[in-house]
Design a protein around this motif. Structure first.
Motif, mmCIF file in Angstrom:
data_model
loop_
_atom_site.group_PDB
_atom_site.id
_atom_site.type_symbol
_atom_site.label_atom_id
_atom_site.label_comp_id
_atom_site.label_asym_id
_atom_site.label_seq_id
_atom_site.Cartn_x
_atom_site.Cartn_y
_atom_site.Cartn_z
ATOM 1 N N SER A 45 0.860 -1.099 -0.055
ATOM 2 C CA SER A 45 0.074 -0.072 -0.172
ATOM 3 C C SER A 45 0.848 1.251 -0.069
ATOM 4 C CB SER A 45 -0.892 -0.149 1.267
ATOM 5 O OG SER A 45 -0.298 0.300 2.543
ATOM 6 N N ARG A 46 0.386 2.362 -0.373
ATOM 7 C CA ARG A 46 1.077 3.731 -0.598
ATOM 8 C C ARG A 46 1.458 3.948 0.907
ATOM 9 N NH1 ARG A 46 -2.501 7.775 -4.236
ATOM 10 N NH2 ARG A 46 -1.906 6.595 -6.123
ATOM 11 N N ASN A 47 0.852 3.529 1.898
ATOM 12 C CA ASN A 47 1.047 3.975 3.405
ATOM 13 C C ASN A 47 2.230 3.433 3.808
ATOM 14 O OD1 ASN A 47 0.732 5.006 6.010
ATOM 15 N ND2 ASN A 47 -0.963 3.577 6.612
ATOM 16 N N THR A 48 2.388 1.780 3.481
ATOM 17 C CA THR A 48 3.511 1.075 3.923
ATOM 18 C C THR A 48 4.666 1.457 3.181
ATOM 19 O OG1 THR A 48 2.052 -0.872 4.253
ATOM 20 C CG2 THR A 48 4.175 -1.277 3.723
ATOM 21 N N ASN A 49 4.469 1.906 1.880
ATOM 22 C CA ASN A 49 5.769 2.441 0.988
ATOM 23 C C ASN A 49 6.140 3.774 1.580
ATOM 24 O OD1 ASN A 49 5.733 0.385 -0.580
ATOM 25 N ND2 ASN A 49 4.676 1.462 -2.215
ATOM 26 N N GLN A 50 5.287 4.731 2.039
ATOM 27 C CA GLN A 50 5.674 5.729 2.785
ATOM 28 C C GLN A 50 6.517 5.595 4.045
ATOM 29 O OE1 GLN A 50 2.659 8.713 3.604
ATOM 30 N NE2 GLN A 50 4.155 10.326 3.623
ATOM 31 N N LYS A 51 5.965 4.719 4.886
ATOM 32 C CA LYS A 51 6.624 4.532 6.148
ATOM 33 C C LYS A 51 8.070 3.784 5.838
ATOM 34 C CE LYS A 51 2.513 3.859 8.798
ATOM 35 N NZ LYS A 51 1.573 2.819 9.767
ATOM 36 N N LEU A 52 8.166 2.946 4.848
ATOM 37 C CA LEU A 52 9.551 2.258 4.668
ATOM 38 C C LEU A 52 10.448 3.384 4.294
ATOM 39 C CD1 LEU A 52 8.172 -1.163 3.168
ATOM 40 C CD2 LEU A 52 9.429 -0.801 5.404
ATOM 41 N N SER A 53 9.851 4.080 3.524
ATOM 42 C CA SER A 53 10.970 4.990 2.788
ATOM 43 C C SER A 53 11.296 6.235 3.852
ATOM 44 C CB SER A 53 10.000 5.903 1.607
ATOM 45 O OG SER A 53 10.060 5.229 0.414
ATOM 46 N N GLN A 54 10.484 6.461 4.776
ATOM 47 C CA GLN A 54 10.922 7.414 5.883
ATOM 48 C C GLN A 54 11.423 6.789 7.180
ATOM 49 O OE1 GLN A 54 7.212 9.388 6.529
ATOM 50 N NE2 GLN A 54 7.357 10.603 4.766
ATOM 51 N N TRP A 55 11.861 5.409 7.200
ATOM 52 C CA TRP A 55 12.369 4.652 8.067
ATOM 53 C C TRP A 55 13.858 5.375 8.403
ATOM 54 C CZ3 TRP A 55 12.432 -1.312 8.487
ATOM 55 C CH2 TRP A 55 12.987 -1.673 9.780
ATOM 56 N N GLN A 56 14.139 5.458 9.720
ATOM 57 C CA GLN A 56 15.601 6.242 9.876
ATOM 58 C C GLN A 56 16.518 4.929 10.323
ATOM 59 O OE1 GLN A 56 15.396 9.205 12.555
ATOM 60 N NE2 GLN A 56 14.090 10.713 11.416
ATOM 61 N N PHE A 57 16.990 4.193 9.391
ATOM 62 C CA PHE A 57 17.550 2.803 9.668
ATOM 63 C C PHE A 57 18.793 2.957 10.772
ATOM 64 C CE2 PHE A 57 15.671 2.466 5.302
ATOM 65 C CZ PHE A 57 15.071 1.065 5.818
ATOM 66 N N GLY A 58 19.570 3.767 10.694
ATOM 67 C CA GLY A 58 20.892 3.974 11.409
ATOM 68 C C GLY A 58 20.571 4.558 12.571
ATOM 69 N N LYS A 59 19.639 5.304 13.061
ATOM 70 C CA LYS A 59 19.541 6.026 14.325
ATOM 71 C C LYS A 59 19.349 4.975 15.517
ATOM 72 C CE LYS A 59 16.725 9.897 15.806
ATOM 73 N NZ LYS A 59 15.659 10.742 15.711
ATOM 74 N N LEU A 60 18.690 4.047 15.423
ATOM 75 C CA LEU A 60 18.592 2.941 16.674
ATOM 76 C C LEU A 60 19.843 2.278 16.741
ATOM 77 C CD1 LEU A 60 17.000 1.259 18.797
ATOM 78 C CD2 LEU A 60 16.417 -0.177 16.995
ATOM 79 N N ASP A 62 22.981 3.426 15.973
ATOM 80 C CA ASP A 62 23.958 4.341 16.556
ATOM 81 C C ASP A 62 23.555 4.721 18.078
ATOM 82 O OD1 ASP A 62 25.083 4.560 14.009
ATOM 83 O OD2 ASP A 62 24.082 6.431 13.430
ATOM 84 N N TYR A 63 22.434 4.783 18.222
ATOM 85 C CA TYR A 63 22.090 5.105 19.870
ATOM 86 C C TYR A 63 22.499 3.669 20.659
ATOM 87 C CZ TYR A 63 19.621 6.129 24.208
ATOM 88 O OH TYR A 63 19.277 6.539 25.379
ATOM 89 N N LEU A 64 22.236 2.579 20.131
ATOM 90 C CA LEU A 64 22.715 1.496 20.999
ATOM 91 C C LEU A 64 23.970 1.091 20.921
ATOM 92 C CD1 LEU A 64 19.780 -1.255 20.108
ATOM 93 C CD2 LEU A 64 20.087 -0.153 22.090
ATOM 94 N N ALA A 65 24.657 1.300 19.989
ATOM 95 C CA ALA A 65 26.092 1.377 19.826
ATOM 96 C C ALA A 65 26.808 2.262 20.882
ATOM 97 C CB ALA A 65 26.586 1.384 18.238
ATOM 98 N N TYR A 66 26.139 3.406 20.955
ATOM 99 C CA TYR A 66 26.725 4.491 21.928
ATOM 100 C C TYR A 66 26.362 4.024 23.294
ATOM 101 C CZ TYR A 66 26.981 8.848 24.514
ATOM 102 O OH TYR A 66 27.134 9.780 25.667
ATOM 103 N N LYS A 67 25.296 3.805 23.527
ATOM 104 C CA LYS A 67 24.917 3.282 25.126
ATOM 105 C C LYS A 67 25.738 1.815 25.493
ATOM 106 C CE LYS A 67 22.338 6.788 26.409
ATOM 107 N NZ LYS A 67 22.792 7.528 27.488
ATOM 108 N N LEU A 68 25.549 0.884 24.561
ATOM 109 C CA LEU A 68 26.113 -0.331 24.932
ATOM 110 C C LEU A 68 27.577 -0.114 25.033
ATOM 111 C CD1 LEU A 68 24.001 -2.636 22.556
ATOM 112 C CD2 LEU A 68 23.938 -2.343 25.207
#
Length: 110
Positions: A45-60, A62-68
Motif C-alpha cells: 500500500s502507499r501508506n506502507t511504502n511511505q513508512k518504509l521510505s521514511q524509516w531512519q535505519f541507522g538511528k537506533l 547508532d544510539y544502541l552502539a553508543y549506550k552499549l
C-alpha cells in the motif's frame, strides 16, 4: 507521564543480565522496491511504502552502539538470511517444520 525510552530500558536490562554481546539484524535494503507494482511482484500500500521510505535505519543502531559501548557491551550487526533455519549450537541449516525447531545435534527450541 514520563517518556518511555525502550533503548535505555534494553541497555539497563543487558547490564542486569550481565550480557556481554548483543547481535541485531541488518535491515538495510528494506526500503528498496517501494515503487509501483512490477510484473509478478506483490504490491504494498502507499501508506506502507511511505513508512518504509521514511524509516531512519541507522538511528537506533547508532544510539544502541553508543549506550552499549559505554557499558562495555559489544554490538554486532548480522545479515538475517537463514537465521531462523540455522542451529545456534552446531550452525547446521534445516528448514523448520512446525512450531518446534529440532536439530540433529540435540538442540530443541519452541
Amino acid at each position: 507521564m514520563p517518556c518511555i525510552r525502550p533503548q535505555k530500558t534494553f541497555v539497563d536490562w543487558c547490564v542486569e543480565q550481565q550480557v556481554s554481546h548483543v547481535v541485531i539484524g541488518d535491515v538495510e535494503g528494506v526500503q528498496r522496491h517501494t515503487s509501483a507494482k512490477k510484473k509478478n511482484k506483490k504490491r504494498r500500500s502507499r501508506n506502507t511504502n511511505q513508512k518504509l521510505s521514511q524509516w531512519q535505519f541507522g538511528k537506533l543502531y547508532d544510539y544502541l552502539a553508543y549506550k552499549l559501548k559505554a557499558k562495555e557491551i559489544i554490538l554486532e550487526k548480522v545479515d538475517e538470511s537463514y537465521t531462523s533455519q540455522t542451529c545456534p549450537v552446531c550452525t547446521r541449516r534445516k528448514k523448520v517444520s512446525g512450531r518446534v525447531y529440532r536439530c540433529r545435534c540435540g538442540y530443541k527450541c519452541c
